[in-house]
Design a protein around this motif. Structure first.
Motif, mmCIF file in Angstrom:
data_model
loop_
_atom_site.group_PDB
_atom_site.id
_atom_site.type_symbol
_atom_site.label_atom_id
_atom_site.label_comp_id
_atom_site.label_asym_id
_atom_site.label_seq_id
_atom_site.Cartn_x
_atom_site.Cartn_y
_atom_site.Cartn_z
ATOM 1 N N SER A 185 0.852 -1.197 0.000
ATOM 2 C CA SER A 185 0.000 0.000 0.000
ATOM 3 C C SER A 185 0.884 1.243 0.000
ATOM 4 C CB SER A 185 -0.906 -0.003 1.227
ATOM 5 O OG SER A 185 -0.146 -0.154 2.414
ATOM 6 N N PRO A 186 1.596 1.495 -1.101
ATOM 7 C CA PRO A 186 2.525 2.627 -1.134
ATOM 8 C C PRO A 186 1.779 3.947 -1.250
ATOM 9 C CG PRO A 186 2.407 1.618 -3.288
ATOM 10 C CD PRO A 186 1.582 0.753 -2.368
ATOM 11 N N ALA A 187 2.470 4.999 -0.878
ATOM 12 C CA ALA A 187 1.955 6.334 -1.166
ATOM 13 C C ALA A 187 2.118 6.589 -2.656
ATOM 14 C CB ALA A 187 2.717 7.379 -0.368
ATOM 15 N N VAL A 188 1.160 7.288 -3.232
ATOM 16 C CA VAL A 188 1.217 7.597 -4.661
ATOM 17 C C VAL A 188 1.322 9.109 -4.800
ATOM 18 C CG1 VAL A 188 0.065 7.426 -6.886
ATOM 19 C CG2 VAL A 188 -0.147 5.565 -5.225
ATOM 20 N N ALA A 232 1.747 14.192 -16.884
ATOM 21 C CA ALA A 232 1.539 13.727 -15.513
ATOM 22 C C ALA A 232 2.400 12.510 -15.244
ATOM 23 C CB ALA A 232 0.072 13.393 -15.269
ATOM 24 N N ALA A 233 2.745 12.335 -13.986
ATOM 25 C CA ALA A 233 3.542 11.177 -13.585
ATOM 26 C C ALA A 233 3.059 10.685 -12.231
ATOM 27 C CB ALA A 233 5.022 11.543 -13.518
ATOM 28 N N LEU A 234 3.135 9.382 -12.035
ATOM 29 C CA LEU A 234 2.834 8.763 -10.740
ATOM 30 C C LEU A 234 4.131 8.225 -10.156
ATOM 31 C CD1 LEU A 234 -0.396 6.653 -11.517
ATOM 32 C CD2 LEU A 234 -0.239 8.960 -10.586
ATOM 33 N N ILE A 235 4.390 8.579 -8.894
ATOM 34 C CA ILE A 235 5.572 8.069 -8.203
ATOM 35 C C ILE A 235 5.075 7.237 -7.019
ATOM 36 C CG2 ILE A 235 7.754 8.641 -7.093
ATOM 37 C CD1 ILE A 235 7.587 11.406 -8.339
ATOM 38 N N GLN A 236 5.346 5.942 -7.066
ATOM 39 C CA GLN A 236 4.927 5.050 -5.980
ATOM 40 C C GLN A 236 6.053 4.955 -4.957
ATOM 41 O OE1 GLN A 236 3.737 1.437 -8.030
ATOM 42 N NE2 GLN A 236 1.606 2.145 -8.106
ATOM 43 N N VAL A 237 5.709 5.294 -3.707
ATOM 44 C CA VAL A 237 6.718 5.372 -2.654
ATOM 45 C C VAL A 237 6.293 4.474 -1.489
ATOM 46 C CG1 VAL A 237 7.999 6.902 -1.128
ATOM 47 C CG2 VAL A 237 7.119 7.769 -3.310
ATOM 48 N N PRO A 238 6.939 3.314 -1.294
ATOM 49 C CA PRO A 238 6.627 2.473 -0.134
ATOM 50 C C PRO A 238 6.979 3.197 1.169
ATOM 51 C CG PRO A 238 7.808 1.211 -1.802
ATOM 52 C CD PRO A 238 7.893 2.661 -2.192
ATOM 53 N N LEU A 239 6.018 3.256 2.084
ATOM 54 C CA LEU A 239 6.220 3.927 3.370
ATOM 55 C C LEU A 239 6.584 2.924 4.448
ATOM 56 C CD1 LEU A 239 3.123 6.317 3.345
ATOM 57 C CD2 LEU A 239 5.462 6.840 2.627
ATOM 58 N N ALA A 240 7.255 3.396 5.475
ATOM 59 C CA ALA A 240 7.532 2.548 6.629
ATOM 60 C C ALA A 240 6.216 2.142 7.286
ATOM 61 C CB ALA A 240 8.412 3.295 7.622
ATOM 62 N N GLY A 241 6.221 1.002 7.957
ATOM 63 C CA GLY A 241 5.022 0.545 8.651
ATOM 64 C C GLY A 241 4.137 -0.298 7.761
ATOM 65 N N ARG A 266 9.863 22.832 -5.518
ATOM 66 C CA ARG A 266 10.676 24.012 -5.864
ATOM 67 C C ARG A 266 10.632 24.342 -7.354
ATOM 68 N NH1 ARG A 266 14.250 25.645 -1.906
ATOM 69 N NH2 ARG A 266 14.459 24.271 -0.080
ATOM 70 N N VAL A 267 10.087 23.433 -8.177
ATOM 71 C CA VAL A 267 10.098 23.642 -9.632
ATOM 72 C C VAL A 267 8.872 24.459 -10.019
ATOM 73 C CG1 VAL A 267 10.128 22.538 -11.899
ATOM 74 C CG2 VAL A 267 11.273 21.448 -9.941
ATOM 75 N N PRO A 268 9.040 25.586 -10.689
ATOM 76 C CA PRO A 268 7.886 26.411 -11.106
ATOM 77 C C PRO A 268 6.971 25.647 -12.059
ATOM 78 C CG PRO A 268 9.937 27.654 -11.274
ATOM 79 C CD PRO A 268 10.326 26.225 -11.033
ATOM 80 N N GLY A 269 5.666 25.819 -11.892
ATOM 81 C CA GLY A 269 4.688 25.206 -12.787
ATOM 82 C C GLY A 269 4.362 23.763 -12.487
ATOM 83 N N VAL A 270 4.934 23.209 -11.443
ATOM 84 C CA VAL A 270 4.679 21.808 -11.093
ATOM 85 C C VAL A 270 3.680 21.747 -9.940
ATOM 86 C CG1 VAL A 270 5.692 19.711 -10.140
ATOM 87 C CG2 VAL A 270 6.920 20.996 -11.890
ATOM 88 N N ARG A 271 2.649 20.906 -10.103
ATOM 89 C CA ARG A 271 1.665 20.667 -9.038
ATOM 90 C C ARG A 271 1.843 19.246 -8.534
ATOM 91 N NH1 ARG A 271 -3.984 21.594 -11.494
ATOM 92 N NH2 ARG A 271 -4.590 21.214 -9.322
ATOM 93 N N VAL A 272 1.837 19.081 -7.209
ATOM 94 C CA VAL A 272 2.090 17.769 -6.609
ATOM 95 C C VAL A 272 1.005 17.486 -5.570
ATOM 96 C CG1 VAL A 272 3.755 16.308 -5.414
ATOM 97 C CG2 VAL A 272 4.565 18.157 -6.911
ATOM 98 N N ALA A 273 0.484 16.260 -5.574
ATOM 99 C CA ALA A 273 -0.476 15.807 -4.561
ATOM 100 C C ALA A 273 -0.142 14.368 -4.196
ATOM 101 C CB ALA A 273 -1.906 15.905 -5.080
ATOM 102 N N VAL A 274 -0.569 13.962 -3.007
ATOM 103 C CA VAL A 274 -0.264 12.621 -2.509
ATOM 104 C C VAL A 274 -1.562 11.896 -2.200
ATOM 105 C CG1 VAL A 274 0.933 11.267 -0.760
ATOM 106 C CG2 VAL A 274 1.872 13.467 -1.498
ATOM 107 N N THR A 275 -1.673 10.663 -2.696
ATOM 108 C CA THR A 275 -2.826 9.823 -2.395
ATOM 109 C C THR A 275 -2.321 8.440 -1.970
ATOM 110 O OG1 THR A 275 -4.919 8.987 -3.242
ATOM 111 C CG2 THR A 275 -3.093 9.069 -4.805
ATOM 112 N N GLY A 276 -3.223 7.464 -1.941
ATOM 113 C CA GLY A 276 -2.877 6.145 -1.441
ATOM 114 C C GLY A 276 -3.649 5.834 -0.173
ATOM 115 N N GLU A 277 -3.495 4.612 0.315
ATOM 116 C CA GLU A 277 -4.259 4.162 1.480
ATOM 117 C C GLU A 277 -3.939 4.980 2.720
ATOM 118 O OE1 GLU A 277 -4.157 0.194 4.166
ATOM 119 O OE2 GLU A 277 -4.590 -0.145 2.055
ATOM 120 N N THR A 278 -2.662 5.195 2.988
ATOM 121 C CA THR A 278 -2.275 5.955 4.177
ATOM 122 C C THR A 278 -2.735 7.397 4.073
ATOM 123 O OG1 THR A 278 -0.322 4.539 4.377
ATOM 124 C CG2 THR A 278 -0.344 6.561 5.664
ATOM 125 N N ALA A 279 -2.544 8.014 2.909
ATOM 126 C CA ALA A 279 -2.984 9.396 2.715
ATOM 127 C C ALA A 279 -4.502 9.506 2.821
ATOM 128 C CB ALA A 279 -2.511 9.907 1.361
#
Length: 507
Positions: A185-188, A232-241, A266-279
């Motif tokens: 259940s990584p963070a996305v 758009a890009a999806l980055i899957q990040v396994p979280l501790a726990g 820090r990059v101009p014009g980039v929007r970032v959001a986090v989803t996933g089970e933990t989020a």
């Protein structure tokens, strides 16, 4: 819809038929008995139904479409139950007449036992009214003790752990979790930009990966998926726990508050959001913390106003709200102890994940507050009816409780068994819902309505009916004609006065 529809539909029918039987036993003709039932139990059904509808409408303040759906469905089925109880039910009773009593069970006793005053409830109430202060103190202490676990309440969005642990698929999932922590259940992280493959964005992505691993709260493999348009890009990040525990929540906070702002942010014009089970769990809990006070205030305020208008008393709605809050808090505590602490694992056949479904507390509050008003309004209506006839609060409490104890107990038993069917299902969150509702209704119909309510009203005495003069403009609801002398629905008039005076404070 099935759960609430069965519960309120059966309750409303029982209240109505109970009163019609009592009036027939008192000698009234069939149609007169139905009219009296309509003016008394029918009015109680209308008030309690409106209370449930108002309580459920509070779900539209949550900001969650899950609760929007629950609110719409529940309001629809309750409205149908109320309409059917006020129209179809009396029509059927008129058609059936005394044939409604056909097929009585021989072991259930006489169907028309006078006012339903069973010996058990009579004995209990006599002792409660003899020592009201002691009874109230013991009942409040018992409910507070049951409610104490709610101080440790921890909620989480149900995930894979909500499913039966013995299934092969879940056992495989658990083994993957052990080998790749957070991998199931990584963070996305969702990145949006005019071109996510541009050098500035790509460099920030590499810096993101290094910072995430350096934090010690995120694990490999961190994967990047880019859409064909490269917007758009999806980055899957396994979280501790485990994805549901405190370690995962801390890792999510680090990801959102430090790793992303220091790299991709820090990059101009980039929007970032986090989803996933933990989020999802964290965001839903945050939404509930923000909106729950508004929902609680809305439900409590409108229930208070409805009781104030219905019973023309300032004390009755205050005590009603407090008693309902006690029963709901006790139900919360039992759910926490059984499911979050795992005390009911063996009995109910589940494995505790040390949390409660995040949608459950608000759902339980709204539903239970609405349903508990069924009993409260029904009992208070009988008490008020007797008080209007005699002017004596102690006698009104005795008559009101004794004449309603049997049907309230039977209605509660029906509700409890309907709710407990959900405890037999495999999903833990449905077990939590079923057990929470069943425990609350059981406590409400026994400890609260049979012990705490009569003891409180006995202690308050005439103050129960206090209404400030500035509220005297409230409409006085019409009251049914008094039943014949010797009727089980009320005591005979005192011999010293053919028409005893009725004192209405502030009227």
């Amino acid at each position: 819809m099935l759960l609430i529809g069965l519960a309120v539909g059966v309750d409303y029918s029982m209240f109505y038929v109970k009163r019609q039987r009592e009036e027939r036993a008192a000698g009234q003709p069939v149609l007169d008995a139905i009219e009296t039932a309509a003016a008394t139990s029918g009015r109680s059904v209308l008030i309690s139904g409106l209370t449930v509808l108002l309580a459920m409408s509070g779900m539209f303040l949550t900001g969650s479409k899950i609760f929007y759906g629950i609110g719409q469905a529940t309001m629809l089925v309750v409205a149908v139950a109320v309409i059917g109880s006020l129209t179809l039910l009396p029509a059927l009773l008129a058609l059936l007449g005394d044939r409604v009593d056909k097929g009585r069970l021989p072991f259930a006793g006489r169907a028309r036992r006078t006012a339903g005053q069973g010996r058990v409830w009579t004995a209990v109430l006599d002792r409660v009214l003899a020592r009201p202060a002691l009874t109230a103190a013991l009942a409040v202490c018992a409910l507070i003790v049951l409610a104490l676990p709610v101080l440790r309440l921890h909620t989480a969005t149900p995930g894979a752990s909500d499913l039966p642990q013995q299934t092969a698929a879940l056992q495989t999932y658990n083994r993957i979790q052990q080998v790749f922590p957070g991998g199931g259940s990584p963070a996305v992280v969702v990145v949006e930009a005019p071109d996510v493959t541009a050098p500035a964005v790509a460099g920030a992505g590499r810096a993101f990966e290094r910072a995430a691993l350096a934090s010690g709260q995120m694990n490999e493999p961190i994967t990047f998926i880019v859409n064909p348009a490269r917007t758009a890009a999806l980055i899957q990040v396994p979280l501790a726990g485990t994805g549901e525990d405190a370690a995962s929540i801390r890792a999510l906070a680090t990801l959102r508050d430090k790793v992303i702002p220091d790299t991709l942010g820090r990059v101009p014009g980039v929007r970032v959001a986090v989803t996933g089970e933990t989020a999802g769990t964290a965001d839903f809990n945050a939404l509930m913390r923000q909106r729950a006070p508004w929902v609680f205030a809305f439900v409590l305020l409108f229930a208070f106003v409805l009781l104030l208008v219905s019973f023309r008393s300032l004390v009755i709605p205050v005590t009603g709200v407090l008693l309902n809050l006690l029963s709901v808090a006790a139900a919360y505590g039992v759910v926490v102890a059984l499911f979050q602490w795992g005390w009911g694992q063996t009995l109910l056949g589940f494995t505790s994940v040390h949390s409660v479904a995040s949608w459950l507390p608000l759902f339980l509050f709204v539903v239970l507050f609405g349903l508990s008003m069924d009993y409260h309004v029904f009992i208070l209506s009988r008490i008020r009816e007797s008080y209007d006839r005699t002017g004596r609060t102690d006698l009104a409490v005795t008559v009101g409780i004794k004449t309603t104890a049997g049907v309230v107990t039977a209605a509660a038993v029906v509700m409890v068994f309907v709710f407990l069917t959900f405890a037999t299902l495999s999903m833990v969150q449905l077990k939590e819902m079923g057990v929470g509702l069943a425990v609350a209704v059981l406590l409400d119909a026994t400890v609260v309505r049979a012990l705490l309510l009569p003891a409180t009203m006995k202690l308050l005495g005439p103050r129960n009916w206090y209404l400030p003069r500035w509220l005297g403009w409230l409409l006085r609801p019409s009251r049914p004609a008094p039943p014949p002398t010797g009727s089980p629905t009320g005591p005979p008039a005192p011999p010293s006065a053919a028409s005893p005076p009725v004192t209405r404070v502030g009227a």
